[in-house]
Design a protein around this motif. Structure first.
Motif, PDB file in Angstrom:
ATOM      1  N   ASP A  38       1.465  -5.571  -1.305  1.00  0.00           N
ATOM      2  CA  ASP A  38       2.172  -4.004  -1.430  1.00  0.00           C
ATOM      3  C   ASP A  38       2.336  -3.992  -2.971  1.00  0.00           C
ATOM      4  O   ASP A  38       3.028  -4.911  -3.403  1.00  0.00           O
ATOM      5  N   LYS A  92       4.649  -2.352  -4.463  1.00  0.00           N
ATOM      6  CA  LYS A  92       5.950  -2.374  -4.711  1.00  0.00           C
ATOM      7  C   LYS A  92       6.611  -4.036  -4.808  1.00  0.00           C
ATOM      8  O   LYS A  92       7.283  -4.285  -5.739  1.00  0.00           O
ATOM      9  N   LYS A  93       6.050  -4.680  -4.110  1.00  0.00           N
ATOM     10  CA  LYS A  93       6.579  -6.162  -3.860  1.00  0.00           C
ATOM     11  C   LYS A  93       5.905  -6.665  -5.100  1.00  0.00           C
ATOM     12  O   LYS A  93       6.428  -7.512  -6.024  1.00  0.00           O
ATOM     13  N   LYS A  99       4.969  -5.340  -7.959  1.00  0.00           N
ATOM     14  CA  LYS A  99       5.844  -5.008  -9.215  1.00  0.00           C
ATOM     15  C   LYS A  99       7.244  -5.635  -9.417  1.00  0.00           C
ATOM     16  O   LYS A  99       7.627  -5.997 -10.518  1.00  0.00           O
ATOM     17  N   SER A 131      -1.588  -6.567  -7.231  1.00  0.00           N
ATOM     18  CA  SER A 131      -2.049  -5.564  -6.179  1.00  0.00           C
ATOM     19  C   SER A 131      -3.519  -5.201  -5.939  1.00  0.00           C
ATOM     20  O   SER A 131      -3.997  -4.577  -5.173  1.00  0.00           O
TER      21      SER A 131
END
Length: 707
Positions: A607, A609-610, A612, A679
């Protein structure tokens, strides 16, 4: 009623403040008068935070704009910090700080060139620069996904006179060197010079498979990303029609993986590019000759506008042709365009031939399944029975006093739950179990979330132990899927009705009386397992559908397979009286984030977001922060090569009786984890029917094999 009497105001102040505050006032009042203002002054002087002006000025001077802050947010924070600095001219100090520490170099240069501008003028200028930057990024992001227009494809020029970017690692003699004129290391992307050896030294790039650099700074990857280009249509002649048709013809990413299909025109096999953004069908001159040079008409020719172009394409004429695909036949108009750039199949014709399939809109589904997206559903023909251990002594907990400023919001939420038939008031019967309420705020500050502290009651509720699907099971089930949708059940638990015999244990106390739940409520220890099993049984037997709690993922290897599964899920949900949250549903996606992993036709990836969050973390300062970091990275460990070896120095620090010491080896491991995780790294699916593939350095570029 307004209170004007000074003595009464003073008495009420000390009464509502409480005994501890009164004791403080009694000790601090000294010889002060017994008036309301004097009392307020004594308490203010005691409770007002003591400030050090020099320290406040230091905080103000040290505060810099972060990458995530807008200019207005930065200035607002500066105003807050300046309140305790006792500046003579606050705006002048803020302007000075803004010029020195804003993140926009353009704004800084403009402000220095025009020193007479005020803070308000600089803010107005900064807002316009921010807005233009955001708009430019949107346009550039869209342009990056476009390679060419159907007018033709041209390869990027590779002039011999152009200077190639300097490499950090010489491929000819395998010598190691870094560009010392840069503040960033070209091998790992981190700050240069390094405190110790470069983290990329001895590592293989996941993109080009060459040593001593990471994928995020790979020059080969950057060059390939710059291959994309847009070609405008050629200048066309005058048209007899004022109408405009659109011919986008967008070619895909690097590798020209554009959607194409084979059709038959005049008994000739033709390969055409499918363009859902085009309103017409187009043949180039070569294709026109191949199908037999059908006679053209030049009457009422429209202007064919290419994507991003301002001039129409050169249209020679139009003709009616019979196009065949599988068992479908369509007679449609084709426009012949000068040049030899291929054939394009427009949206309408592709739809008629069944080449593309348009998924029904939410409105169509609402008409077919009335109430599917309306209100909170109610599961039909079944109630949920909680298994309660009678040997556990009931506990009636004391009521937690609701603050006065929240009582109206609590009453509003209770009325809402009563109208939706989720709770009921308890009157005229014993309540052996009573739980207190908790009122956390929602994003909308006018509302609160009514929660029940069920910790005591959960000691008597026996769990049912229905297992959730694991990520490995999902990977196996979704293997080979290319189309995805995700459905969200509205207020999930509240759609299941509690058995009347189980409701008494959910009773809770408020300032307006005792209530209990008629539906399954959040906080019950077995609620997630019960809900998981219920939804699993509802969609059981539908190939291409899985659920985790209130999220249902629908998938298929083809569009048709996906759509069939989606239709069956809608039918089951509607038949059972459940409803969906329209805003949170996602349809017909090529990739989707589910259970913290991104699924796509290529495989699975972490993911973003994870990723980042991990890459932006600062080095941990203690064991607790280190465990948090390792917990985040372990969730993504399948995407990091040699994860166990890399994290060994960090895991040693988490052991008991090991002294905390953050040294070179720990810092190197920390940076390596951040650099290795991306990612963009995709793990291909493991197919149990095939031989197990072992991840080696010779694996496909950017792909990991999962086994």
């Amino acid at each position: 009623m307004a209170i004007t009497n000074d003595g009464r105001k003073r008495a009420l102040l000390l009464h509502y403040a409480g005994e501890r505050v009164y004791d403080i006032y009694d000790a601090e009042k000294g010889t002060s008068e017994g008036t309301f203002e004097a009392t307020k002054t004594v308490l203010t002087n005691y409770f007002a935070p003591k400030k050090n002006v020099q320290m406040e000025i230091y905080k103000f001077r040290s505060y810099k704009q972060t990458n995530s802050q807008t200019l207005d947010e930065y200035v607002t924070e500066l105003r807050t910090l300046a309140k305790n600095c006792e500046f003579t001219d606050c705006d002048a100090e803020i302007l000075q700080q803004l010029i020195q520490h804003c993140k926009s170099n353009r704004l800084r240069r403009r402000a220095l060139r025009e020193p007479d501008k005020t803070l308000a003028e600089i803010l107005a200028l900064g807002r316009s620069l921010e807005l233009s930057e955001e708009q430019a990024q949107v346009m550039e992001k869209e342009r990056e996904s476009v390679n060419a227009i159907n007018r033709g494809r041209s390869k990027p020029s590779r002039g011999k006179g152009k200077q190639r970017p300097q490499k950090s690692f010489s491929e000819s003699n395998h010598s190691w060197h870094t560009n010392r004129s840069s503040q960033k290391c070209r091998n790992c992307g981190g700050e240069y010079p390094h405190r110790n050896s470069c983290p990329a030294k001895g590592k293989l790039c996941n993109y080009c498979k060459k040593p001593n650099h990471f994928m995020k700074v790979c020059m080969k990857k950057r060059r390939n990303q710059n291959v994309n280009e847009i070609q405008e249509g050629a200048v066309g002649g005058q048209s007899d029609s004022d109408e405009e048709e659109y011919c986008y013809g967008i070619i895909g990413q690097v590798g020209n993986k554009s959607p194409r299909t084979s059709v038959t025109i005049n008994k000739k096999k033709i390969t055409m590019m499918v363009d859902t953004g085009a309103s017409v069908n187009i043949l180039d001159e070569n294709t026109h000759k191949l199908v037999g040079q059908v006679k053209l008409s030049k009457k009422n020719l429209p202007n064919l506008m290419p994507y991003g172009g301002t001039k129409p394409l050169p249209v020679k004429g139009k003709c009616e042709l019979l196009i065949e695909k599988s068992d479908k036949f369509v007679l449609d108009t084709f426009y012949i365009v000068k040049g030899n750039h291929g054939a394009l199949l427009g949206f309408d014709t592709a739809k008629k031939l069944g080449v593309i399939h348009v998924v029904n809109t939410v409105k169509d589904r609402e008409n077919k399944y009335p109430g599917l997206f309306t209100g909170i559903g109610k599961l039909k023909n079944r109630t949920v029975k909680l298994h309660i251990d009678k040997s556990v002594k009931p506990v009636a907990q004391r009521q937690r006093r609701t603050p006065f400023h929240l009582r109206a919001k609590v009453e509003q939420e209770l009325d809402k739950l009563l109208k939706e038939d989720i709770i009921e008031k308890v009157e005229g019967e014993p309540t052996p179990w009573i739980s207190p309420i908790v009122t956390p705020p929602k994003k909308n500050t006018d509302e609160i979330r009514l929660c029940i502290d069920m910790r005591e009651a959960n000691k008597a509720i026996e769990r049912e132990r229905h297992l959730l699907p694991t990520i490995d099971e999902l990977i196996n089930d979704l293997n080979g899927s290319t189309v995805y949708s995700k459905l969200d059940l509205r207020a999930g638990y509240h759609q299941l009705v509690l058995d009347p015999e189980s409701r008494y244990i959910t009773a809770f106390n408020t300032h307006v009386g005792v209530f209990r739940y008629k539906r399954l409520n959040f906080g019950i220890c077995s609620a997630s397992e019960i809900f998981q099993d219920t939804i699993r049984n509802i969609i059981q037997g539908i190939h291409g559908a899985k659920n985790i709690s209130d999220d249902i993922i629908v998938y298929g290897k083809t569009q048709t397979e996906h759509d069939q599964a989606l239709e069956k899920v809608f039918q089951r949900i509607h038949e059972n009286g459940l409803t969906l949250n329209e805003k949170k549903c996602e349809y017909n996606r090529k990739s989707i984030t589910f259970f913290g992993v991104v699924f796509s036709g290529e495989g699975i990836s972490a993911d973003p977001k994870k990723v980042k969050a991990i890459q932006e973390m600062t080095p941990p300062q203690n064991v607790t922060e280190l465990k948090s970091f390792l917990g985040m990275t372990s969730y993504c460990s399948r995407f990091i090569r040699d994860y166990a070896s890399i994290t060994e120095p960090l895991r040693k620090l988490t052991k008991k009786d090991v002294e905390w010491q953050w040294d070179k080896s720990e810092q190197s491991a920390f940076e390596m984890l951040q650099n290795e995780l991306s990612s963009e790294t995709v793990m291909c699916y493991y197919n149990p029917s095939e031989e197990t593939q072992i991840m080696t350095d010779a694996s496909p570029v950017g792909l990991f094999c999962f086994f």
